[in-house]
Design a protein around this motif. Structure first.
Motif, PDB file in Angstrom:
ATOM      1  N   ASP A  67      29.575 -19.809  18.328  1.00 49.64           N
ATOM      2  CA  ASP A  67      28.749 -18.841  17.617  1.00 49.64           C
ATOM      3  C   ASP A  67      28.335 -19.477  16.299  1.00 49.64           C
ATOM      4  O   ASP A  67      28.548 -20.676  16.076  1.00 49.64           O
ATOM      5  CB  ASP A  67      29.487 -17.507  17.433  1.00 49.64           C
ATOM      6  CG  ASP A  67      30.840 -17.672  16.728  1.00 49.64           C
ATOM      7  OD1 ASP A  67      31.026 -18.681  16.010  1.00 49.64           O
ATOM      8  OD2 ASP A  67      31.711 -16.800  16.897  1.00 49.64           O
ATOM      9  N   SER A 159      30.277 -14.609  26.736  1.00 49.74           N
ATOM     10  CA  SER A 159      29.168 -13.873  26.118  1.00 49.74           C
ATOM     11  C   SER A 159      29.609 -12.497  25.616  1.00 49.74           C
ATOM     12  O   SER A 159      29.033 -11.963  24.667  1.00 49.74           O
ATOM     13  CB  SER A 159      28.006 -13.740  27.107  1.00 49.74           C
ATOM     14  OG  SER A 159      28.347 -12.876  28.187  1.00 49.74           O
ATOM     15  N   GLU A 160      30.640 -11.935  26.244  1.00 47.49           N
ATOM     16  CA  GLU A 160      31.155 -10.636  25.797  1.00 47.49           C
ATOM     17  C   GLU A 160      31.770 -10.734  24.409  1.00 47.49           C
ATOM     18  O   GLU A 160      31.876  -9.741  23.693  1.00 47.49           O
ATOM     19  CB  GLU A 160      32.186 -10.106  26.785  1.00 47.49           C
ATOM     20  CG  GLU A 160      31.606  -9.650  28.103  1.00 47.49           C
ATOM     21  CD  GLU A 160      32.552  -8.725  28.851  1.00 47.49           C
ATOM     22  OE1 GLU A 160      33.779  -8.780  28.578  1.00 47.49           O
ATOM     23  OE2 GLU A 160      32.069  -7.941  29.673  1.00 47.49           O
ATOM     24  N   GLY A 162      30.491 -12.768  22.137  1.00 43.40           N
ATOM     25  CA  GLY A 162      29.446 -13.301  21.272  1.00 43.40           C
ATOM     26  C   GLY A 162      29.348 -14.808  21.271  1.00 43.40           C
ATOM     27  O   GLY A 162      28.790 -15.398  20.334  1.00 43.40           O
ATOM     28  N   ASP A 164      28.144 -18.454  23.193  1.00 43.97           N
ATOM     29  CA  ASP A 164      27.223 -18.988  24.195  1.00 43.97           C
ATOM     30  C   ASP A 164      27.041 -20.488  24.005  1.00 43.97           C
ATOM     31  O   ASP A 164      27.345 -21.039  22.941  1.00 43.97           O
ATOM     32  CB  ASP A 164      25.873 -18.276  24.125  1.00 43.97           C
ATOM     33  CG  ASP A 164      25.194 -18.513  22.787  1.00 43.97           C
ATOM     34  OD1 ASP A 164      24.562 -19.568  22.618  1.00 43.97           O
ATOM     35  OD2 ASP A 164      25.296 -17.638  21.907  1.00 43.97           O
ATOM     36  N   SER A 167      24.886 -22.126  21.190  1.00 42.03           N
ATOM     37  CA  SER A 167      25.468 -22.250  19.848  1.00 42.03           C
ATOM     38  C   SER A 167      26.559 -23.313  19.795  1.00 42.03           C
ATOM     39  O   SER A 167      27.165 -23.522  18.744  1.00 42.03           O
ATOM     40  CB  SER A 167      26.060 -20.903  19.405  1.00 42.03           C
ATOM     41  OG  SER A 167      25.075 -19.899  19.388  1.00 42.03           O
TER      42      SER A 167
END
Length: 313
Positions: A67, A159-160, A162, A164, A167
């Motif tokens: 992130d 992804s849950e 935040g 990915d 990033s």
């Protein structure tokens, strides 16, 4: 034929003789030194090349998703990256650019026409559908090899929280190399990495997927977040502890399990040792960015380099 064999033998012995004579005139190089810097998962290996000149290999351990807390990196890390003579990653920039094309080979339905849900119990199907049940490509996903589906689910779980791949630091470094007009060399061949998605037989792959789904139902996805937080804190001990806990807990009753684990880590680490020796011999500066887990633990690249006498213990 007999004379040819004698000539080849004589040539071999003569070559060996001159190699030993020439080596006798070259001073023995000191072992390289590895230093953990104050920066997150960033090391440097200082040695000498074949001519006795300074040779440095920078190692940036990465985590493949992230992130906005991963950036910015410290100025010293950026300066090392920008000024290095060669940039190295798990995949070369050429393979990285071809990844989308080659990924089509692994996301297609398995050759035997098997459907994952036919091998899962009701609870496992419910857990699976929590993440992909409403997706338009559901029918295609459940026809992929189970290891491919497990990888896809890992991204969905991340992804849950935040996190990915866009990033991740890997993406950042590939993009920066491109902007700097530099190519990235690869430690692995893309073909070899892709083979891991079809490793073993279908029964083994289903067992891996089942274990993953059971872990999700028991809330073990939090463990991955603990690893990520340890990475952010540059806490090598906790990061390794969580990584080894995952490895220890993920043991599966299959003859393929140990082979799979070895292919994923130890075999690759062993091959990387040869490359790092080559970079040290070549001299100048090399910047390597790969998954942080490869540099920590008893079978890490650093430990293998020590065992091989390349760096100090």
């Amino acid at each position: 034929m007999r004379n040819q064999k004698k000539n080849f033998t004589r040539l071999f012995l003569t070559t060996v003789f001159f190699v030993f004579v020439s080596c006798a005139s070259v001073p023995v190089r000191e072992k390289a030194r590895v230093t953990k810097t104050p920066h997150r998962m960033f090391w440097r290996i200082d040695g000498t090349d074949l001519k006795g000149r300074s040779s440095t290999v920078y190692v940036q351990g990465t985590i493949h998703i992230g992130d906005d807390r991963l950036l910015p990196l410290d100025d010293e890390v950026i300066a090392a990256f920008d000024s290095s003579d060669r940039i190295v990653a798990e995949c070369s920039s050429r393979d990285y650019n071809r990844m989308g094309f080659y990924s089509l080979r692994i996301v297609r339905p398995n050759e035997d026409g098997k459907v994952v849900t036919d091998y899962l119990n009701d609870a496992e199907i419910i857990e699976l559908n929590e993440y992909i049940g409403g997706e338009p490509g559901y029918e295609n996903l459940i026809r992929m090899n189970p290891l491919v589906l497990e990888s896809y689910l890992t991204v969905k779980v991340a992804s849950e929280f935040g996190l990915d791949s866009e990033s991740g630091l890997d993406m950042f470094f590939y993009d920066r190399a491109r902007k700097n007009g530099k190519s990235v060399e690869g430690l692995d061949e893309l073909e070899e990495q892709l083979k891991l998605f079809s490793f073993g037989d279908y029964e083994f792959q289903i067992a891996v997927l089942k274990y993953f789904l059971t872990g999700l139902s028991e809330g073990e996805s939090e463990q991955f977040i603990d690893m990520y937080e340890a990475y952010l804190d540059d806490d090598l001990e906790v990061f390794l502890e969580e990584a080894e806990k995952e490895s220890e807990e993920d043991k599966i009753d299959s003859p393929y399990y140990e082979q799979y684990e070895k292919a994923m880590m130890l075999d690759r680490n062993t091959d990387w040792v040869k490359d790092i020796k080559k970079y040290l011999d070549a001299g100048g500066t090399t910047f390597i960015f790969t998954g942080a887990a490869h540099w920590l633990g008893e079978e890490s690249v650093f430990e293998l380099l020590k065992a091989d006498g390349v760096i100090e213990k």
